[in-house]
Design an enzyme around this catalytic site. Structure first.
Site, PDB file in Angstrom:
ATOM      1  N   ASP A 154       0.837  -1.201   0.000  1.00  0.00           N
ATOM      2  CA  ASP A 154       0.000   0.000   0.000  1.00  0.00           C
ATOM      3  C   ASP A 154       0.867   1.246   0.000  1.00  0.00           C
ATOM      4  OD1 ASP A 154      -2.190  -1.662   0.168  1.00  0.00           O
ATOM      5  OD2 ASP A 154      -2.403  -1.465   2.340  1.00  0.00           O
ATOM      6  N   LYS A 155       0.314   2.319  -0.502  1.00  0.00           N
ATOM      7  CA  LYS A 155       1.034   3.595  -0.543  1.00  0.00           C
ATOM      8  C   LYS A 155       1.621   3.944   0.820  1.00  0.00           C
ATOM      9  CE  LYS A 155       0.190   8.568  -1.191  1.00  0.00           C
ATOM     10  NZ  LYS A 155      -0.826   9.600  -1.540  1.00  0.00           N
TER      11      LYS A 155
END
Length: 315
Positions: free
Chosen positions: A142-143
């Site tokens: 995930d970012k």
């Protein structure tokens, strides 16, 4: 717009619709993944006798004739960008990157710059192009998650690594700081996950037909009144799996604005600290680890509570 009409032959009766279509597109070498096919079905792009088929697990019958519509995708113009990378390891087949928090792994429509892929294109001469819109990308973080990411530098390595991820033979360990004091020293969470029924960009624990089996192990390293420090090993790789599982226990990861609760923090306190797998060429097991981010250190130095209790499977 691409249109395909497929009739089920005797030798493929019965089989799941998503597997039947995936097999066809693999033979055509069109590069459509099973996940992509499942989304096509759920979005109503597959019909049988002019009726939309919305269930990927539908069992086919001999001479069923399916019509598939695939909308033309917006092709992204990718460019190399001189974004700093921490390269932990590199050889002719692969690289290990220690991704910083806050950077998106690959471009998407409306966001085709300043991603990890743009950085990879600058730093490496060759990357796998199984998916030309995501060169080198075998798996994602995930970012907001930092830590180790495996990058494929050629298609042979990409397919070999992707196979290990699909079979869940990649060993991955994370470290996280969660809200609240964990009850157990260690535990296994086995709760299926599906897309949230209302908030479509989120995932949730679900017992619907579309839910997928998910399994996460955690060990409590340190407890305080307001938080716990965990070591985590996911046995499966569902979207947002660790975040959803811990949130379902009432212990969301600190800084998780999607599955957690206030206050907002400077980052998501989830870090992929190690990864181990069989090297595609040498066929030898290799493993890599990374330092714990400095933001985590203040939690590690907090005096720990001495309560101990063995866990049990949560299912």
């Amino acid at each position: 717009m691409q249109e395909f009409t497929l009739k089920v032959p005797l030798e493929q009766n019965p089989t799941r619709l998503d597997l039947f279509l995936t097999d066809f597109f693999e033979k055509k070498k069109l590069g459509f993944s099973r996940v992509f096919i499942q989304e096509l079905i759920r979005n109503g792009n597959v019909t049988l006798e002019n009726i939309k088929v919305l269930k990927p697990h539908l069992k086919t019958k001999v001479n069923d004739e399916f019509r598939i519509l695939i909308e033309d995708k917006e092709l992204l113009t990718l460019k190399a960008e001189n974004i700093p990378l921490e390269i932990v390891y590199e050889d002719d087949d692969l690289a290990i990157i220690n991704k910083q928090t806050g950077i998106v792994v690959h471009p998407a429509p409306g966001n085709n710059e300043h991603t990890l892929v743009n950085a990879l294109m600058h730093h490496f001469k060759k990357l796998s192009d199984i998916n030309p819109q995501r060169p080198g990308i075998v798996h994602r973080l995930d970012k907001e998650t930092s830590g180790l990411l495996v990058i494929a530098k050629n298609n042979f390595s990409h397919l070999a690594l992707a196979g290990q991820f699909a079979k869940h033979t990649i060993n991955r360990e994370y470290i996280a700081v969660v809200n609240g004091k964990m009850e157990f020293d260690e535990n296994i969470i086995e709760l299926p996950i599906a897309r949230h029924p209302v908030k479509r960009k989120m995932m949730a624990v679900s017992f619907s037909e579309e839910a997928k089996y998910a399994k996460t192990y955690y060990r409590t390293l340190r407890r305080a009144e307001d938080f716990s420090l965990l070591e985590i090993k996911p046995f499966t790789g569902r979207t947002h799996q660790i975040r959803v599982h811990l949130s379902s226990l009432g212990h969301p990861i600190l800084g998780d604005e999607k599955y957690g609760k206030p206050p907002k923090l400077d980052r998501l306190y989830l870090h992929a600290k190690s990864v181990g797998f069989t090297h595609p060429s040498t066929e030898k097991y290799i493993e890599f680890s990374s330092d714990i981010p400095k933001e985590f250190k203040k939690f590690m130095l907090t005096p720990a509570k001495t309560e101990h209790r063995k866990g049990k499977k949560v299912s």
